[in-house]
Design a protein around this motif. Structure first.
Motif, PDB file in Angstrom:
ATOM      1  N   ILE A 112      37.830  17.339  27.602  1.00  0.00           N
ATOM      2  CA  ILE A 112      38.853  17.101  26.464  1.00  0.00           C
ATOM      3  C   ILE A 112      38.335  16.358  25.447  1.00  0.00           C
ATOM      4  N   ARG A 113      38.102  16.866  24.131  1.00  0.00           N
ATOM      5  CA  ARG A 113      37.583  15.785  23.131  1.00  0.00           C
ATOM      6  C   ARG A 113      38.765  15.936  21.927  1.00  0.00           C
ATOM      7  N   TYR A 114      38.528  14.742  21.577  1.00  0.00           N
ATOM      8  CA  TYR A 114      39.509  14.300  20.424  1.00  0.00           C
ATOM      9  C   TYR A 114      38.716  13.899  19.112  1.00  0.00           C
ATOM     10  N   ILE A 115      38.534  14.690  18.007  1.00  0.00           N
ATOM     11  CA  ILE A 115      37.620  14.263  16.793  1.00  0.00           C
ATOM     12  C   ILE A 115      38.636  14.209  15.607  1.00  0.00           C
ATOM     13  N   LEU A 116      38.413  12.971  15.067  1.00  0.00           N
ATOM     14  CA  LEU A 116      39.190  12.536  13.552  1.00  0.00           C
ATOM     15  C   LEU A 116      38.256  12.935  12.605  1.00  0.00           C
ATOM     16  N   LYS A 117      38.720  13.785  11.573  1.00  0.00           N
ATOM     17  CA  LYS A 117      38.224  14.032  10.254  1.00  0.00           C
ATOM     18  C   LYS A 117      39.271  13.941   9.114  1.00  0.00           C
TER      19      LYS A 117
END
Length: 292
Positions: A112-117
């Motif tokens: 599970i990956r969390y990526i902020l943009k």
């Protein structure tokens, strides 16, 4: 608490269930996630796997064996390890390693990956089938957003705006006791005004929706949840029977999977909405939340 942040957002994630617990907007100062108050509902953003929703009689059959599994599965209660982390991204991983054979006869690995943009948080799922046979599964999101977001607003100041998939009829599902009893083409569905009685009978569940925006009709603050190509989406809040009110949160839940139908055979391979993954193959999906 695992923390990732950029110029816009600061996000807190716990290793138990790889669950988002906090999203703070640095520009407007708002906290967007539900607090997890046990008086209403003690979770905030669980990941649902290997089932979404409820099984009929909390059981299923697979290759002649009967297994018991409670609503939404077990992944939300396992401890993930950090695989990789930067200031604004984190990847968490869980490997089954034989621990769930008595309830789910497969070996698997979940990332599970969390990526902020900018002002958005991208959530990516990756499931690897490490079994020697094809694997049947569902996976879903269950993020709960606090409402109202702003002081001096009420739940009735908020609405849900829908963006259906192009050239597809929106399908709605009727739930009773958390099982699907009917499904059919929805009438015009563009906006739903929140009321305290909206979830008195159960969750609202649809197919062929790609985006739902929760927005305040006063402050215009809210959350856009984008989930292109997801087969189902659920919308839910806890209905408080004692006083006929809605809990102060709402969940917008993109799903690859859905609850059992009331007339299901119980065979996991025949389950409505189930996914199948061949040996050694990988399933991938992502959705995005934009905080306004």
């Amino acid at each position: 608490m695992i923390v990732i942040e950029n110029d816009w957002l600061k996000v807190g994630i716990i290793s138990n269930g790889a669950e988002i617990r906090k999203v703070k907007h640095k520009k407007n100062g708002l906290d967007y996630m539900w607090t997890g108050d046990d008086a209403y509902w003690g979770r905030v953003s669980p990941v649902l796997f290997p089932i979404v929703g409820r099984l009929k009689e909390d059981r299923y059959q697979l290759d002649g064996q009967t297994y018991k599994m409670l609503q939404h599965g077990f992944l939300r209660d396992v401890v993930f390890d950090v695989d990789e982390q930067t200031t604004s991204n984190v990847s968490l991983v869980f490997e089954s390693a034989g621990r769930f054979i008595n309830v789910y006869p497969y070996e698997f690995k979940v990332f599970i990956r969390y990526i902020l943009k900018g002002d958005s948080l991208i959530v990516q799922w990756e499931i690897v089938n490490e079994s020697k046979e094809e694997m049947y599964f569902s996976i879903g999101a269950h993020p709960a957003f606090k409402i109202p977001l702003v002081e001096n607003e009420t739940i009735e100041d908020y609405s849900l705006n829908f963006n259906p998939a192009a050239n597809k009829n929106v399908i709605e599902y009727e739930l009773k006791n958390s099982l699907i009893h009917e499904r059919g083409t929805a009438n015009d569905i563009s906006t739903i005004q929140l009321t305290h009685s909206l979830f008195a009978h159960d969750a609202l569940v649809y197919s062929n929706i790609e985006q739902i925006t929760l927005v305040s009709n006063k402050s215009r603050h809210g959350v856009e949840v984008m989930f292109e190509n997801f087969p189902f989406v659920g919308i839910w809040s806890k209905y408080m029977d004692a006083d006929g009110t809605m809990a102060p949160f709402i969940c917008i839940e993109p799903w690859y999977g859905i609850a059992d139908t009331y007339n299901t055979s119980g065979n996991m391979k025949e389950k409505f909405g189930v996914n199948m993954l061949e040996t050694g193959e990988t399933f991938q999906a992502e959705y995005k939340m934009k905080f306004k």
